[in-house]
Design a protein around this motif. Structure first.
Motif, PDB file in Angstrom:
ATOM      1  N   ARG A  91       0.820  -1.218   0.000  1.00  0.00           N
ATOM      2  CA  ARG A  91       0.000   0.000   0.000  1.00  0.00           C
ATOM      3  C   ARG A  91       0.853   1.266   0.000  1.00  0.00           C
ATOM      4  NH1 ARG A  91      -3.446  -3.383   3.286  1.00  0.00           N
ATOM      5  NH2 ARG A  91      -2.474  -2.723   5.238  1.00  0.00           N
ATOM      6  N   SER A  92       2.172   1.098   0.047  1.00  0.00           N
ATOM      7  CA  SER A  92       3.073   2.248   0.065  1.00  0.00           C
ATOM      8  C   SER A  92       3.293   2.789  -1.344  1.00  0.00           C
ATOM      9  CB  SER A  92       4.416   1.846   0.678  1.00  0.00           C
ATOM     10  OG  SER A  92       5.377   2.876   0.525  1.00  0.00           O
ATOM     11  N   ALA A  93       3.615   4.083  -1.412  1.00  0.00           N
ATOM     12  CA  ALA A  93       3.839   4.705  -2.719  1.00  0.00           C
ATOM     13  C   ALA A  93       5.161   4.278  -3.347  1.00  0.00           C
ATOM     14  CB  ALA A  93       3.802   6.229  -2.571  1.00  0.00           C
ATOM     15  N   ASN A  94       6.154   3.935  -2.521  1.00  0.00           N
ATOM     16  CA  ASN A  94       7.467   3.570  -3.059  1.00  0.00           C
ATOM     17  C   ASN A  94       8.106   2.528  -2.134  1.00  0.00           C
ATOM     18  OD1 ASN A  94       9.447   4.113  -5.194  1.00  0.00           O
ATOM     19  ND2 ASN A  94      10.771   4.852  -3.539  1.00  0.00           N
ATOM     20  N   PRO A  95       7.583   1.304  -2.142  1.00  0.00           N
ATOM     21  CA  PRO A  95       7.997   0.313  -1.146  1.00  0.00           C
ATOM     22  C   PRO A  95       9.320  -0.377  -1.474  1.00  0.00           C
ATOM     23  CG  PRO A  95       6.339  -0.630  -2.590  1.00  0.00           C
ATOM     24  CD  PRO A  95       6.507   0.798  -3.016  1.00  0.00           C
ATOM     25  N   HIS A  96      10.112  -0.582  -0.427  1.00  0.00           N
ATOM     26  CA  HIS A  96      11.395  -1.271  -0.566  1.00  0.00           C
ATOM     27  C   HIS A  96      11.551  -2.331   0.519  1.00  0.00           C
ATOM     28  CE1 HIS A  96      13.857   1.251  -3.419  1.00  0.00           C
ATOM     29  NE2 HIS A  96      12.910   2.134  -3.143  1.00  0.00           N
ATOM     30  N   ILE A  97      12.150  -3.444   0.139  1.00  0.00           N
ATOM     31  CA  ILE A  97      12.726  -4.392   1.090  1.00  0.00           C
ATOM     32  C   ILE A  97      14.209  -4.453   0.770  1.00  0.00           C
ATOM     33  CG2 ILE A  97      12.864  -6.786   1.872  1.00  0.00           C
ATOM     34  CD1 ILE A  97       9.932  -7.134   1.155  1.00  0.00           C
ATOM     35  N   LEU A  98      15.041  -4.168   1.763  1.00  0.00           N
ATOM     36  CA  LEU A  98      16.485  -4.224   1.570  1.00  0.00           C
ATOM     37  C   LEU A  98      17.071  -5.154   2.625  1.00  0.00           C
ATOM     38  CD1 LEU A  98      18.865  -3.130  -0.110  1.00  0.00           C
ATOM     39  CD2 LEU A  98      19.139  -1.348   1.632  1.00  0.00           C
ATOM     40  N   THR A  99      17.762  -6.185   2.164  1.00  0.00           N
ATOM     41  CA  THR A  99      18.306  -7.205   3.052  1.00  0.00           C
ATOM     42  C   THR A  99      19.825  -7.161   3.008  1.00  0.00           C
ATOM     43  OG1 THR A  99      16.360  -8.615   2.769  1.00  0.00           O
ATOM     44  CG2 THR A  99      18.382  -9.687   3.506  1.00  0.00           C
ATOM     45  N   LEU A 100      20.441  -7.227   4.180  1.00  0.00           N
ATOM     46  CA  LEU A 100      21.907  -7.234   4.251  1.00  0.00           C
ATOM     47  C   LEU A 100      22.377  -8.661   3.988  1.00  0.00           C
ATOM     48  CD1 LEU A 100      23.595  -4.662   4.883  1.00  0.00           C
ATOM     49  CD2 LEU A 100      21.196  -4.486   5.507  1.00  0.00           C
ATOM     50  N   ALA A 101      22.610  -8.949   2.715  1.00  0.00           N
ATOM     51  CA  ALA A 101      22.954 -10.302   2.287  1.00  0.00           C
ATOM     52  C   ALA A 101      23.857 -10.232   1.070  1.00  0.00           C
ATOM     53  CB  ALA A 101      21.689 -11.094   1.958  1.00  0.00           C
TER      54      ALA A 101
ATOM     55  N   PHE B  59       7.216 -10.228  -5.898  1.00  0.00           N
ATOM     56  CA  PHE B  59       6.625  -8.926  -5.584  1.00  0.00           C
ATOM     57  C   PHE B  59       7.214  -7.770  -6.387  1.00  0.00           C
ATOM     58  CE2 PHE B  59       5.690 -11.551  -1.917  1.00  0.00           C
ATOM     59  CZ  PHE B  59       4.335 -11.315  -1.758  1.00  0.00           C
ATOM     60  N   GLY B  60       8.328  -8.009  -7.093  1.00  0.00           N
ATOM     61  CA  GLY B  60       8.830  -6.972  -7.986  1.00  0.00           C
ATOM     62  C   GLY B  60       7.796  -6.544  -9.019  1.00  0.00           C
ATOM     63  N   PRO B  61       7.105  -7.488  -9.658  1.00  0.00           N
ATOM     64  CA  PRO B  61       6.078  -7.098 -10.617  1.00  0.00           C
ATOM     65  C   PRO B  61       4.912  -6.335  -9.997  1.00  0.00           C
ATOM     66  CG  PRO B  61       6.769  -9.368 -10.978  1.00  0.00           C
ATOM     67  CD  PRO B  61       7.377  -8.939  -9.680  1.00  0.00           C
ATOM     68  N   ARG B  62       4.802  -6.393  -8.667  1.00  0.00           N
ATOM     69  CA  ARG B  62       3.728  -5.662  -7.980  1.00  0.00           C
ATOM     70  C   ARG B  62       4.227  -4.330  -7.421  1.00  0.00           C
ATOM     71  NH1 ARG B  62       0.504  -9.900  -4.236  1.00  0.00           N
ATOM     72  NH2 ARG B  62      -0.880  -8.082  -4.088  1.00  0.00           N
ATOM     73  N   GLY B  63       5.443  -3.939  -7.810  1.00  0.00           N
ATOM     74  CA  GLY B  63       5.917  -2.608  -7.467  1.00  0.00           C
ATOM     75  C   GLY B  63       6.795  -2.512  -6.240  1.00  0.00           C
ATOM     76  N   VAL B  64       7.139  -3.650  -5.623  1.00  0.00           N
ATOM     77  CA  VAL B  64       7.995  -3.619  -4.441  1.00  0.00           C
ATOM     78  C   VAL B  64       9.438  -3.874  -4.879  1.00  0.00           C
ATOM     79  CG1 VAL B  64       8.456  -4.572  -2.157  1.00  0.00           C
ATOM     80  CG2 VAL B  64       6.107  -4.511  -3.023  1.00  0.00           C
ATOM     81  N   ALA B  65      10.329  -2.965  -4.544  1.00  0.00           N
ATOM     82  CA  ALA B  65      11.748  -3.168  -4.818  1.00  0.00           C
ATOM     83  C   ALA B  65      12.314  -4.088  -3.741  1.00  0.00           C
ATOM     84  CB  ALA B  65      12.486  -1.837  -4.816  1.00  0.00           C
ATOM     85  N   VAL B  66      12.747  -5.269  -4.135  1.00  0.00           N
ATOM     86  CA  VAL B  66      13.312  -6.238  -3.193  1.00  0.00           C
ATOM     87  C   VAL B  66      14.762  -6.480  -3.603  1.00  0.00           C
ATOM     88  CG1 VAL B  66      13.072  -8.494  -2.123  1.00  0.00           C
ATOM     89  CG2 VAL B  66      11.033  -7.325  -2.999  1.00  0.00           C
ATOM     90  N   ASN B  67      15.688  -5.959  -2.804  1.00  0.00           N
ATOM     91  CA  ASN B  67      17.097  -6.019  -3.158  1.00  0.00           C
ATOM     92  C   ASN B  67      17.946  -6.385  -1.945  1.00  0.00           C
ATOM     93  OD1 ASN B  67      16.957  -4.963  -6.016  1.00  0.00           O
ATOM     94  ND2 ASN B  67      16.007  -3.243  -4.929  1.00  0.00           N
ATOM     95  N   ALA B  68      19.221  -6.691  -2.207  1.00  0.00           N
ATOM     96  CA  ALA B  68      20.177  -6.995  -1.146  1.00  0.00           C
ATOM     97  C   ALA B  68      21.353  -6.034  -1.256  1.00  0.00           C
ATOM     98  CB  ALA B  68      20.657  -8.440  -1.244  1.00  0.00           C
TER      99      ALA B  68
END
Length: 273
Positions: A138-148, A182-191
């Motif tokens: 529901r966020s306008a610019n969502p990110h998940i960032l993992t230290l990996a 979830f990338g195709p749904r607009g969530v940036a998921v990166n490490a």
């Protein structure tokens, strides 16, 4: 660089080290920081608690919510996420920073320690993402960032400490999977991973690592800030290195990040030269 003003960050393991550095960098923008960690009372071996971290975040210009949370416990994670949403109205960014480490071979790794690493690192990252994603979507610019680190099957990284490598690569593979879903749904998921070893209080508990040959946590924090202020759409599934991110931002002098600029730096694990 852009700004994280008004954004809500849920950061695991943010009572000290890299997690705290990321929190303080975001706080300088006026961000809202959820400090989710186990350290609620002072530990003579590991300075810093969720409460001291919250004080530093507020002093830096942000808002803070300190929550005692063991990310191995599903009920605690979901309660922490609920509290974050009730306090700040949502979650824009998840930082999977909490991690357990044991650098020993198979015969010197107690099964209890093996289990701890898998539960905190891979399972914890997955659980925190699962709990945060309904709000991130529901966020306008969502990110998940993992230290990996970047995923690797090279035996040279597995043979010395199979349990730890499995746990860290588990975080990397969780990143791959969530990025694909979830990338195709607009969530940036990166490490994100440091090029060199970073001097943290936890590192003091590992014998034989000279801190003067390390960098300060601020290099990872500045790189994380650069990542998290990018547009999330289409920016996913990346395994980023702190130096590379900062070079893209026009930073060429990394000497200020060194604990001792006169000393040669120690490369971090899992990276080829």
């Amino acid at each position: 660089m852009g700004s994280l003003a008004g954004k809500t960050l849920f950061i695991t393991g943010a009572s000290r080290g890299i997690g705290l550095a990321i929190a303080l960098r975001a706080a300088r923008d006026g961000a809202q920081i959820v400090i989710a960690a186990k350290s609620s009372v002072p530990n003579p071996k590991l300075p810093g608690t969720i409460h001291s971290a919250a004080e530093q975040v507020i002093a830096a210009g942000g808002k803070a919510l300190a929550i005692k949370c063991d990310i191995r416990e599903e009920d605690e994670v979901r309660a922490a996420v609920d509290a974050a949403v009730q306090t700040f109205g949502g979650i824009d960014i998840l930082i999977n920073n909490a991690s357990a480490i044991w650098l020993a071979g198979a015969l010197d790794t107690p099964v209890k320690r093996f289990d701890l690493m898998q539960q905190v690192n891979a399972r914890g990252s997955f659980l925190c993402a699962q709990a945060c994603l309904p709000h991130l979507l529901r966020s306008a610019n969502p990110h998940i960032l993992t230290l990996a680190p970047p995923p690797s099957l090279d035996p040279k990284w597995w043979a010395p400490h199979t349990g730890y490598t499995l746990a860290k690569m588990g975080m990397s593979f969780v990143t791959l999977g969530l990025a694909g879903e979830f990338g195709p749904r607009g969530v940036a998921v990166n490490a994100l991973w440091p090029r060199t070893i970073v001097a943290t209080d936890a590192l003091n508990m590992i014998p034989g690592v000279p801190l003067e040959r390390c960098r300060k946590p601020e290099i990872v924090a500045d790189a994380a800030h650069a990542v998290l202020t990018r547009a999330a759409a289409g920016f996913t599934g990346r395994f980023l290195i702190d130096e590379d991110v900062l070079r893209e931002e026009g930073i060429a002098d990394f000497a200020p990040y060194a604990v001792d600029p006169t000393q040669p730096l120690l490369p971090d694990l899992f990276l080829d030269a």
